[in-house]
Design an enzyme around this catalytic site. Sequence first.
Site, PDB file in Angstrom:
ATOM      1  N   ASP A  54       0.211   2.535   0.837  1.00 23.87           N
ATOM      2  CA  ASP A  54       1.312   2.397  -0.122  1.00 23.87           C
ATOM      3  C   ASP A  54       1.868   3.770  -0.491  1.00 23.87           C
ATOM      4  O   ASP A  54       3.083   3.983  -0.514  1.00 23.87           O
ATOM      5  CB  ASP A  54       0.797   1.669  -1.367  1.00 23.87           C
ATOM      6  CG  ASP A  54       1.866   1.511  -2.443  1.00 23.87           C
ATOM      7  OD1 ASP A  54       2.959   1.032  -2.117  1.00 23.87           O
ATOM      8  OD2 ASP A  54       1.614   1.873  -3.601  1.00 23.87           O
ATOM      9  N   GLU A 122       0.817  -2.221   4.831  1.00 19.86           N
ATOM     10  CA  GLU A 122       0.541  -0.967   4.123  1.00 19.86           C
ATOM     11  C   GLU A 122      -0.829  -0.424   4.514  1.00 19.86           C
ATOM     12  O   GLU A 122      -0.990   0.792   4.709  1.00 19.86           O
ATOM     13  CB  GLU A 122       0.603  -1.191   2.611  1.00 19.86           C
ATOM     14  CG  GLU A 122       2.014  -1.368   2.082  1.00 19.86           C
ATOM     15  CD  GLU A 122       2.049  -1.523   0.576  1.00 19.86           C
ATOM     16  OE1 GLU A 122       3.072  -1.160  -0.022  1.00 19.86           O
ATOM     17  OE2 GLU A 122       1.065  -2.018  -0.011  1.00 19.86           O
TER      18      GLU A 122
END
Length: 278
Positions: A54, A122
């Site tokens: 992320d 992610e």
Amino acid sequence: MGKSSQKSYFSFYKILGFYPGDIKLYEEALLHKSFFVKNDKGNKNNERLEFLGDAILDAIVADILFHHFKKKREGFLTNTRSKIVQRESLNKIALEMGLDKLIISSLKSTTHNNYIYGNALEALIGAIYLDKGYKKCKKFIEKKILDRFLNIESVAKKEVNFKSRLIEWSQKRKINIEFELIESFTDNDHNPIFQTRIMIGGLSAGIGIGYSKKESQQNAAQIALKKVNSDKNFIEEIISREQVEESGLIIQPEEIEPFEEKIENHLSAQHSGIENQK
């Protein structure tokens, strides 16, 4: 190398465009927490890689946008990045890439975890970063995500109303939401700056800054949406507060002193009764 290992390497190659170095990282990236696997470090799943991915995705997209839009302000760049990395987009891209076929999960249905695929993407980015480094990771995001599934110019022009989404979210769950203007000031170029806080169920959910009230609200709403979609503890605290309020158990500040006085009077009366009995 066994047949199963060859198949695994080839499956990742079709998605990544290169062969993994440490394939265990990539396998862990696609291991959802619902599937219990324990190793010497404890429970094994993709949550840690998702956390890293992320941050790396945010940094790389910011890097790309910074060089692509050379004359745009910070607010524009922030909003454009938000549109690119939003959960809905990542989830859709992950499905189109075929990650859903590789994710290991014990969930029978993903209706209660709508972002399982985007989260895995992610985590995969986190694995690439650890295995191949920043440059290779950036190339993957540019070639395999942006070039194939997103057009930066089109995304930049697309209006995403985070405020409306957040209000819709709160209305469905009957949770109170408030937009508070904290302060307004001017920057070095004498442009007005606004700072807005969002309160959900009486808890602070995000603070946004913008060159207009609307922009600051949108930025705050975007942060709040990410929080309500990813922070389970925050949601549980909101629900807990709502339940307490409905039961009428909350003591307001102005009620504290009279409440303490009642206790003192009650104890005093009890003490007097004991003395009289003597």
